[in-house]
Design a protein around this motif. Structure first.
Motif, PDB file in Angstrom:
ATOM      1  N   ARG A   8       0.830  -1.205   0.000  1.00 39.34           N
ATOM      2  CA  ARG A   8       0.000   0.000   0.000  1.00 39.34           C
ATOM      3  C   ARG A   8       0.865   1.256   0.000  1.00 39.34           C
ATOM      4  O   ARG A   8       0.553   2.230  -0.693  1.00 39.34           O
ATOM      5  N   ASP A  11       2.229   1.674  -3.519  1.00 39.54           N
ATOM      6  CA  ASP A  11       1.197   2.185  -4.426  1.00 39.54           C
ATOM      7  C   ASP A  11       0.937   3.669  -4.178  1.00 39.54           C
ATOM      8  O   ASP A  11       0.758   4.446  -5.119  1.00 39.54           O
ATOM      9  N   ARG A  12       0.924   4.067  -2.912  1.00 38.39           N
ATOM     10  CA  ARG A  12       0.680   5.478  -2.585  1.00 38.39           C
ATOM     11  C   ARG A  12       1.843   6.350  -3.059  1.00 38.39           C
ATOM     12  O   ARG A  12       1.630   7.446  -3.587  1.00 38.39           O
ATOM     13  N   GLN A  88       2.490  13.494   2.624  1.00 37.24           N
ATOM     14  CA  GLN A  88       1.245  12.803   2.294  1.00 37.24           C
ATOM     15  C   GLN A  88       1.150  11.399   2.895  1.00 37.24           C
ATOM     16  O   GLN A  88       0.049  10.911   3.140  1.00 37.24           O
ATOM     17  N   LEU A  89       2.287  10.750   3.135  1.00 38.98           N
ATOM     18  CA  LEU A  89       2.237   9.419   3.735  1.00 38.98           C
ATOM     19  C   LEU A  89       1.893   9.487   5.217  1.00 38.98           C
ATOM     20  O   LEU A  89       1.179   8.635   5.728  1.00 38.98           O
TER      21      LEU A  89
END
Length: 156
Positions: A8, A11-12, A88-89
């Motif tokens: 994940r 992908d992010r 953003q993570l």
């Protein structure tokens, strides 16, 4: 096999980097870049970003120069991209980014060329092949018929 969490995150990161390259990075050296894959280590400390550049696969020097310019532009924008990825993570640490040119399209193109040459050679061999058989038309042995047996049957 990587854990679902790491997948994940990868992908992010792929989405974030693609958006950054599309919207925020205005370096003229960056061509038409496509992020093809992102691989993150198990501890999420390092991310390897694979990319391709449209038009950089030509065999002339223009393709090589475009690829080198894009690589240099990505290296110079690495800090800005990493800070946006970290923001953003929302994880404790931001992964270090490494940009690697993906050679998959060139390899696929090379394999297509090899297969096309093999098909052309097969067609040439098929065209040179004769229509007649080397031996008899029917190479299998068949039982002999005795003419004497047939004559005996006719007499009766």
């Amino acid at each position: 096999m990587s854990s679902p969490r790491v997948r994940r995150i990868a992908d992010r990161i792929k989405v974030i980097v693609a958006q950054m390259l599309e919207r925020r990075i205005k370096d003229p050296r960056i061509g038409f870049v496509t992020v093809t894959d992102v691989r993150v280590t198990g501890d999420s400390q390092q991310a390897t970003i694979f990319y391709t550049v449209l038009g950089a696969t030509d065999s002339d020097d223009g393709g090589e120069a475009s690829l080198a310019g894009t690589a240099a532009a990505l290296e110079s924008a690495k800090g800005l991209i990493r800070s946006e990825v970290a923001k953003q993570l929302g994880t404790r640490t931001a992964p270090t980014l490494e940009f690697v040119h993906d050679a998959l399209p060139e390899t696929a193109r090379h394999l297509d060329d090899v297969l096309a040459r093999a098909k052309a050679q097969d067609d040439a061999v098929a065209a040179a092949r004769g229509e007649t058989y080397a031996g008899e038309a029917d190479p299998y042995k068949k039982p002999r018929e005795d003419e004497a047996e047939w004559e005996e049957d006719d007499e009766e």
